[in-house]
Design a protein around this motif. Structure first.
Motif, PDB file in Angstrom:
ATOM      1  N   GLY A  43       9.195 -11.911 -15.090  1.00  0.00           N
ATOM      2  CA  GLY A  43       8.838 -12.167 -13.684  1.00  0.00           C
ATOM      3  C   GLY A  43       8.667 -13.639 -13.411  1.00  0.00           C
TER       4      GLY A  43
ATOM      5  N   ARG B 154       4.163 -11.007 -11.046  1.00  0.00           N
ATOM      6  CA  ARG B 154       5.344 -11.209 -11.903  1.00  0.00           C
ATOM      7  C   ARG B 154       5.812  -9.878 -12.493  1.00  0.00           C
ATOM      8  NH1 ARG B 154       2.938 -16.142 -15.491  1.00  0.00           N
ATOM      9  NH2 ARG B 154       3.369 -17.899 -14.103  1.00  0.00           N
ATOM     10  N   ALA B 158       9.473  -8.131 -11.986  1.00  0.00           N
ATOM     11  CA  ALA B 158      10.339  -7.776 -13.115  1.00  0.00           C
ATOM     12  C   ALA B 158      10.717  -6.299 -13.060  1.00  0.00           C
ATOM     13  CB  ALA B 158       9.639  -8.109 -14.425  1.00  0.00           C
TER      14      ALA B 158
END
Lengths: 203, 170
Positions: A43, B154, B158
């Motif tokens: 990410g 994050r 993802a």
């Protein structure tokens, strides 16, 4: 399973060597914690991959806007001074007008920006010419591609091809898309600049 | 040196950081550029009062406050415009660039689907490049809270991209 705070401290490199080694060992056996670490790293990479570089056009736009704001502020200061020192200003102006100018006035940065932009283009893509029409200085940039209308500009008539005008501080921009795209920049008023455009055969 | 030149010399080196933050606080390139301009104009008005300190953090704070006050209601739900560079691959490796454009568009959508606190934290830390401590001071919350928001954001990004890729490859 490790808590978020431990995983975050591990990812941030804030654990001491012994604690970090313990997390390393744990990650070999715990799929959930390994997924948390892996997803954070992915990410982060994805988010950082979205970074963009600001365009030169935006940089020039900011320069113009700040220059114009500075001009407006200076004008306000002058207006505030006038009631108190009006007589002095009038006398000083008279003296200045009675003497020939010894130093040419520097162009406002907005005009410089147009000249810089034009110079950055290939000669065929954009040309820039300075004119003096009656008492006003005009910079005319010509291009084969239309000039984008900036924020705060207003069209002077109906239709997508109508000329537009934008005033920022002491600078006025007037743009025509036909017969060939032309952008006029001057410190003159919109009306005076329109007259100048007529004189130059652009309007 | 005139005041605007001193101001521009001090602030333009941080334009990319402000631009990246503005891009993720708004859905539209035009709105983002308007936000950047408004940030710079507000900063210019306050420049004389700015005494030292980190210029980037100061600009980020102004951008954040401006965005919150002016653009919050402009948040789109579904009508995100495509990124300007998406779908315009060069002559080489066309397929790869087209896919990258798809991924990028999915990421932009994903970022907007995150809770606002996570989106802003990611924008400050991963996009504007602030440290977690700097972001925490701006957001008036503990550093650990910022780190936790960034971590969750994050992970969500993802997972989202993994889902998008799986659906595309199916």
């Amino acid at each position: 399973m490790l808590d978020d705070a431990t995983i975050i401290a591990y990812l941030e490199g804030e654990l001491d060597a012994r604690a970090a080694a313990a997390v390393d060992d744990h990650l070999l056996d715990c799929d959930d914690c390994w997924a948390a670490v892996k997803e954070d790293r992915e990410g982060r990479q994805l988010a950082e991959g979205m970074r963009e570089t600001a365009s030169p056009r935006l940089r020039d736009r900011l320069r113009m806007a700040v220059e114009a704001a500075d001009g407006r502020r200076a004008a306000r200061r002058r207006r505030r001074v006038l009631p108190l020192g009006g007589a002095i200003v009038v006398v000083a102006t008279g003296l200045l007008l009675s003497r020939p100018a010894t130093e040419p006035r520097r162009d406002p940065e907005a005009i410089d920006a147009v000249v810089r932009l034009a110079r950055a283009q290939s000669p065929a893509a954009m040309t820039v010419t300075r004119y003096r029409v009656r008492d006003i200085q005009v910079v005319v940039a010509r291009s084969d591609r239309p000039f984008a209308m900036p924020g705060g500009a207003r069209p002077t008539g109906p239709g997508a091809d109508a000329p537009w005008v934008a005033s920022r501080g002491e600078v006025t921009l007037l743009c025509f898309s036909r017969p060939r795209p032309a952008l006029l920049v001057s410190t003159a008023s919109p009306r005076a600049l329109t007259d100048a455009a007529r004189s130059l055969g652009l309007a | 040196m005139t005041s605007h030149r001193a101001f521009l010399d001090a602030t333009l080196p941080h334009l990319d950081a402000i631009h990246n933050l503005a891009r993720r606080m708004t859905s539209d390139v035009g709105l983002a550029e308007d936000l950047v301009q408004e940030t710079y104009l507000r900063a210019f008005r306050g420049f004389a009062r700015h005494r030292g300190g980190d210029v980037r953090s100061w600009l980020v704070a102004i951008c954040l406050n401006t965005a919150r006050s002016q653009w919050r209601r402009a948040r789109p739900a579904e009508d995100l415009r495509p990124e300007p560079d998406a779908g315009r691959p060069g002559p080489d490796d066309v397929a790869e660039q087209a896919l990258a454009g798809v991924d990028r568009a999915a990421l932009v959508r994903g970022l907007w689907q995150l809770p606002e606190v996570q989106r802003i934290s990611i924008a400050l830390v991963d996009l504007a490049g602030l440290s977690a401590q700097e972001a925490a001071e701006l957001l008036s919350c503990p550093r650990g809270t910022v780190l936790a928001r960034v971590h969750r954001g994050r992970r969500a990004l993802a997972r989202l991209l993994a889902r998008e890729r799986a659906a595309r490859d199916a």
